[in-house]
Design a protein around this motif. Structure first.
Motif, PDB file in Angstrom:
ATOM      1  N   VAL A 161       0.875  -1.173   0.000  1.00  0.00           N
ATOM      2  CA  VAL A 161       0.000   0.000   0.000  1.00  0.00           C
ATOM      3  C   VAL A 161       0.911   1.221   0.000  1.00  0.00           C
ATOM      4  O   VAL A 161       1.453   1.604   1.037  1.00  0.00           O
ATOM      5  N   VAL A 162       1.078   1.829  -1.162  1.00  0.00           N
ATOM      6  CA  VAL A 162       2.126   2.814  -1.397  1.00  0.00           C
ATOM      7  C   VAL A 162       1.517   4.178  -1.700  1.00  0.00           C
ATOM      8  O   VAL A 162       0.531   4.275  -2.446  1.00  0.00           O
ATOM      9  N   GLU A 163       2.110   5.224  -1.165  1.00  0.00           N
ATOM     10  CA  GLU A 163       1.643   6.584  -1.427  1.00  0.00           C
ATOM     11  C   GLU A 163       2.072   7.005  -2.833  1.00  0.00           C
ATOM     12  O   GLU A 163       3.181   7.460  -3.062  1.00  0.00           O
ATOM     13  N   THR A 164       1.184   6.800  -3.787  1.00  0.00           N
ATOM     14  CA  THR A 164       1.430   7.119  -5.189  1.00  0.00           C
ATOM     15  C   THR A 164       0.260   7.922  -5.738  1.00  0.00           C
ATOM     16  O   THR A 164      -0.720   8.193  -5.041  1.00  0.00           O
ATOM     17  N   ARG A 165       0.341   8.259  -7.015  1.00  0.00           N
ATOM     18  CA  ARG A 165      -0.756   8.984  -7.660  1.00  0.00           C
ATOM     19  C   ARG A 165      -2.038   8.169  -7.627  1.00  0.00           C
ATOM     20  O   ARG A 165      -3.129   8.722  -7.490  1.00  0.00           O
ATOM     21  N   MET A 166      -1.941   6.855  -7.730  1.00  0.00           N
ATOM     22  CA  MET A 166      -3.144   6.021  -7.675  1.00  0.00           C
ATOM     23  C   MET A 166      -3.868   6.190  -6.339  1.00  0.00           C
ATOM     24  O   MET A 166      -5.104   6.223  -6.293  1.00  0.00           O
ATOM     25  N   GLN A 167      -3.108   6.273  -5.251  1.00  0.00           N
ATOM     26  CA  GLN A 167      -3.723   6.459  -3.935  1.00  0.00           C
ATOM     27  C   GLN A 167      -4.479   7.783  -3.876  1.00  0.00           C
ATOM     28  O   GLN A 167      -5.627   7.837  -3.413  1.00  0.00           O
ATOM     29  N   SER A 168      -3.851   8.848  -4.335  1.00  0.00           N
ATOM     30  CA  SER A 168      -4.520  10.148  -4.289  1.00  0.00           C
ATOM     31  C   SER A 168      -5.722  10.182  -5.225  1.00  0.00           C
ATOM     32  O   SER A 168      -6.757  10.785  -4.899  1.00  0.00           O
ATOM     33  N   SER A 200       8.954   0.506  -1.233  1.00  0.00           N
ATOM     34  CA  SER A 200       8.436  -0.588  -2.043  1.00  0.00           C
ATOM     35  C   SER A 200       9.464  -1.072  -3.058  1.00  0.00           C
ATOM     36  O   SER A 200       9.660  -2.280  -3.243  1.00  0.00           O
ATOM     37  N   ALA A 201      10.134  -0.119  -3.708  1.00  0.00           N
ATOM     38  CA  ALA A 201      11.170  -0.484  -4.679  1.00  0.00           C
ATOM     39  C   ALA A 201      12.297  -1.262  -4.003  1.00  0.00           C
ATOM     40  O   ALA A 201      12.796  -2.254  -4.553  1.00  0.00           O
ATOM     41  N   GLY A 211      -1.892   5.476   8.874  1.00  0.00           N
ATOM     42  CA  GLY A 211      -0.445   5.369   8.721  1.00  0.00           C
ATOM     43  C   GLY A 211       0.025   4.086   8.062  1.00  0.00           C
ATOM     44  O   GLY A 211       1.146   3.629   8.326  1.00  0.00           O
ATOM     45  N   GLN A 212      -0.822   3.511   7.181  1.00  0.00           N
ATOM     46  CA  GLN A 212      -0.460   2.244   6.546  1.00  0.00           C
ATOM     47  C   GLN A 212       0.373   2.412   5.287  1.00  0.00           C
ATOM     48  O   GLN A 212       0.919   1.437   4.768  1.00  0.00           O
ATOM     49  N   LEU A 213       0.462   3.628   4.759  1.00  0.00           N
ATOM     50  CA  LEU A 213       1.138   3.850   3.485  1.00  0.00           C
ATOM     51  C   LEU A 213       2.656   3.813   3.646  1.00  0.00           C
ATOM     52  O   LEU A 213       3.210   4.341   4.609  1.00  0.00           O
ATOM     53  N   ILE A 214       3.322   3.205   2.674  1.00  0.00           N
ATOM     54  CA  ILE A 214       4.778   3.239   2.608  1.00  0.00           C
ATOM     55  C   ILE A 214       5.178   4.097   1.409  1.00  0.00           C
ATOM     56  O   ILE A 214       4.343   4.452   0.577  1.00  0.00           O
ATOM     57  N   THR A 215       6.436   4.457   1.333  1.00  0.00           N
ATOM     58  CA  THR A 215       6.905   5.295   0.234  1.00  0.00           C
ATOM     59  C   THR A 215       7.235   4.435  -0.993  1.00  0.00           C
ATOM     60  O   THR A 215       7.503   3.229  -0.866  1.00  0.00           O
ATOM     61  N   PRO A 216       7.253   5.055  -2.174  1.00  0.00           N
ATOM     62  CA  PRO A 216       7.693   4.314  -3.360  1.00  0.00           C
ATOM     63  C   PRO A 216       9.089   3.737  -3.194  1.00  0.00           C
ATOM     64  O   PRO A 216       9.367   2.627  -3.675  1.00  0.00           O
ATOM     65  N   GLU A 217       9.952   4.480  -2.527  1.00  0.00           N
ATOM     66  CA  GLU A 217      11.329   4.004  -2.321  1.00  0.00           C
ATOM     67  C   GLU A 217      11.363   2.740  -1.461  1.00  0.00           C
ATOM     68  O   GLU A 217      12.161   1.822  -1.717  1.00  0.00           O
TER      69      GLU A 217
END
Length: 259
Positions: free
Chosen positions: A194-201, A233-234, A225-231
């Motif tokens: 669950v990543v903070e990306t454009r899809m989430q917004s 996840s990568a 506070g469940q979101l992680i960063t793209p970095e």
């Protein structure tokens, strides 16, 4: 972002050449930087030429070769151009299909035909095009890597993202089919979390008949506070690929499977 390339402890894919879709933003961009940082040569792709060029510039100084091919990866000529560019670098080792599209909010019957098709083109048709273009080369060399970005949405029913859920189910199954048909090529599914990306917004701000239900789910991810960063996840995928990638064959993995 800081690029680190420790030559004394080389990554399992150091010096290999991979195709990477969805590299203009989010997880795809973070993954391009992370892979280049461990010495992976890349042909990166996305539809936005300007953002794709920014990603390439972020990889400067890594020591890896990073080339770009802008365009829609569901089109055969775009993927063929990516394969040709990999040949110019020095040979193709495989691909990572990180591109995707959501179009959140409407009930499935409200979704415009072109939007429904666009979701399947980005997730499923592009995956097929990568398979079609890459597999003859990979099979001739007898080994390689095929990574498909999956999602927990593939096994859920979530009002507001019906097309995405169906497309991810299809993409994950396509990856399993490839694993069965070409066992010598490492084919695997990576669920990025669950990543903070454009899809989430987009989901949090969605409109349409199912938007309220969808917003409740996606706003909760952020509020709790469940979101992680793209970095983050990568980094999860890079760590999975760091040791004996063949162990991943035929499986479905996510950001928590870093061992």
């Amino acid at each position: 972002m800081t690029i680190r390339n420790n030559a004394s402890s080389k990554h399992a894919l150091h010096g290999k050449t991979l195709l990477l879709t969805g590299a203009s933003m989010g997880i795809g961009r973070a993954l391009a930087v992370a892979l280049a940082g461990v010495g992976v040569n890349l042909v990166i792709n996305a539809r936005s030429e300007d953002r794709l060029r920014e990603t390439r510039e972020m990889c400067v100084g890594s020591g890896a070769v990073v080339e770009e091919i802008a365009g829609d990866a569901s089109r055969s000529e775009i993927v063929d151009a990516m394969v040709a560019k990999a040949g110019d670098i020095g040979g193709l080792w495989g691909f990572i299909h990180a591109a995707g599209l959501l179009h959140p909010g409407p009930h499935v019957w409200e979704l415009a035909e072109e939007e429904f098709q666009a979701v399947f083109q980005a997730n499923v048709v592009a995956a097929y095009q990568l398979i079609r273009a890459c597999m003859p080369l990979l099979l001739r060399q007898g080994e390689g890597l095929a990574v498909f970005f999956g999602s927990g949405a593939a096994v859920k029913t979530q009002p507001g993202i019906a097309a995405y859920c169906a497309a991810k189910a299809a993409e994950e199954h396509l990856a399993r089919q490839l694993a069965a048909e070409a066992p010598q090529i490492t084919s695997t599914v990576y669920r990025p979390g669950v990543v903070e990306t454009r899809m989430q917004s987009q989901a949090r701000e969605s409109e349409g008949g199912a938007a309220r239900q969808l917003q409740q789910v996606f706003k909760a991810f952020k509020e709790q506070g469940q979101l992680i960063t793209p970095e983050e996840s990568a980094a999860g995928l890079v760590r999975l690929l760091s040791s004996s990638p063949k162990r991943l064959h035929g499986g479905t993995w996510d950001v928590r499977d870093m061992g």
